[in-house]
Design a protein around this motif. Sequence first.
Motif, PDB file in Angstrom:
ATOM      1  N   MET A   1      27.636  21.973  -5.031  1.00  0.00           N
ATOM      2  CA  MET A   1      27.809  23.202  -5.503  1.00  0.00           C
ATOM      3  C   MET A   1      26.911  24.267  -4.467  1.00  0.00           C
ATOM      4  N   PRO A   2      27.375  25.182  -3.737  1.00  0.00           N
ATOM      5  CA  PRO A   2      26.902  26.091  -2.899  1.00  0.00           C
ATOM      6  C   PRO A   2      25.759  26.661  -3.768  1.00  0.00           C
ATOM      7  N   THR A   3      24.653  26.593  -3.267  1.00  0.00           N
ATOM      8  CA  THR A   3      23.531  27.369  -3.898  1.00  0.00           C
ATOM      9  C   THR A   3      22.753  28.188  -2.718  1.00  0.00           C
ATOM     10  N   LEU A   4      22.245  29.494  -3.292  1.00  0.00           N
ATOM     11  CA  LEU A   4      21.566  30.330  -2.493  1.00  0.00           C
ATOM     12  C   LEU A   4      19.907  30.049  -3.101  1.00  0.00           C
ATOM     13  N   HIS A   5      19.278  29.528  -1.876  1.00  0.00           N
ATOM     14  CA  HIS A   5      17.787  29.205  -2.003  1.00  0.00           C
ATOM     15  C   HIS A   5      17.188  30.499  -1.525  1.00  0.00           C
ATOM     16  N   VAL A   6      16.387  31.095  -2.678  1.00  0.00           N
ATOM     17  CA  VAL A   6      15.534  32.068  -2.365  1.00  0.00           C
ATOM     18  C   VAL A   6      14.036  31.805  -2.125  1.00  0.00           C
ATOM     19  N   LEU A   7      13.269  32.086  -1.157  1.00  0.00           N
ATOM     20  CA  LEU A   7      11.939  31.643  -0.954  1.00  0.00           C
ATOM     21  C   LEU A   7      11.251  32.852  -0.491  1.00  0.00           C
ATOM     22  N   SER A   8       9.912  33.054  -1.318  1.00  0.00           N
ATOM     23  CA  SER A   8       9.156  34.295  -1.316  1.00  0.00           C
ATOM     24  C   SER A   8       7.667  33.917  -0.814  1.00  0.00           C
ATOM     25  N   ASP A   9       7.214  32.595  -0.697  1.00  0.00           N
ATOM     26  CA  ASP A   9       6.037  32.430  -0.322  1.00  0.00           C
ATOM     27  C   ASP A   9       5.717  32.201   1.120  1.00  0.00           C
ATOM     28  N   SER A  10       4.747  32.462   1.698  1.00  0.00           N
ATOM     29  CA  SER A  10       4.414  32.337   3.081  1.00  0.00           C
ATOM     30  C   SER A  10       4.475  30.727   3.642  1.00  0.00           C
ATOM     31  N   PRO A  11       5.196  30.565   4.612  1.00  0.00           N
ATOM     32  CA  PRO A  11       5.285  28.992   5.142  1.00  0.00           C
ATOM     33  C   PRO A  11       3.789  28.580   5.560  1.00  0.00           C
ATOM     34  N   PHE A  12       2.972  29.318   5.692  1.00  0.00           N
ATOM     35  CA  PHE A  12       1.670  28.904   6.210  1.00  0.00           C
ATOM     36  C   PHE A  12       0.611  28.686   5.080  1.00  0.00           C
ATOM     37  N   THR A  13       1.132  29.044   3.825  1.00  0.00           N
ATOM     38  CA  THR A  13       0.163  28.640   2.702  1.00  0.00           C
ATOM     39  C   THR A  13       0.910  27.912   1.466  1.00  0.00           C
ATOM     40  N   ASP A  14       2.029  27.605   1.875  1.00  0.00           N
ATOM     41  CA  ASP A  14       2.954  27.014   0.831  1.00  0.00           C
ATOM     42  C   ASP A  14       3.768  25.982   1.496  1.00  0.00           C
ATOM     43  N   GLU A  15       4.278  24.931   0.897  1.00  0.00           N
ATOM     44  CA  GLU A  15       5.120  24.106   1.365  1.00  0.00           C
ATOM     45  C   GLU A  15       6.531  24.111   0.903  1.00  0.00           C
ATOM     46  N   SER A  16       7.045  25.159   0.262  1.00  0.00           N
ATOM     47  CA  SER A  16       8.269  25.266  -0.395  1.00  0.00           C
ATOM     48  C   SER A  16       9.458  25.488   0.990  1.00  0.00           C
ATOM     49  N   LEU A  17       8.889  26.128   2.147  1.00  0.00           N
ATOM     50  CA  LEU A  17      10.245  26.221   3.158  1.00  0.00           C
ATOM     51  C   LEU A  17      10.366  24.857   3.490  1.00  0.00           C
TER      52      LEU A  17
END
Length: 99
Positions: A1-17
């Motif tokens: 299922m095609p998903t739009l992933h939305v990231l808002s936290d800095s990659p330098f302080t968070d592992e979400s990316l």
Amino acid sequence: MPTLHVLSDSPFTDESLSSCLRLLGEADGLLLCGDAVYALLADTEPLQALEQISETIELYALEEDIEARSISAPARAKVIGYPEFVRLSMQFAKVNSWV
């Protein structure tokens, strides 16, 4: 299922990316907003990681956040405004906000 992933936290302080990049599907999209646009800074590990994702995965960055942080988006990232963000949210079957 095609998903739009939305990231808002800095990659330098968070592992979400890094977590998100491991889960991206070929038909998915990735939108960077808020402090996540820092991933587009030249000569950084986050940008190198983004440059490695499949060309089939669309990479977007929210224009307002790019401008607020005086960041230049690389050619790989499509800079969009809020109206396009809304259209993308409706275009993809699912939207996943990484918090």
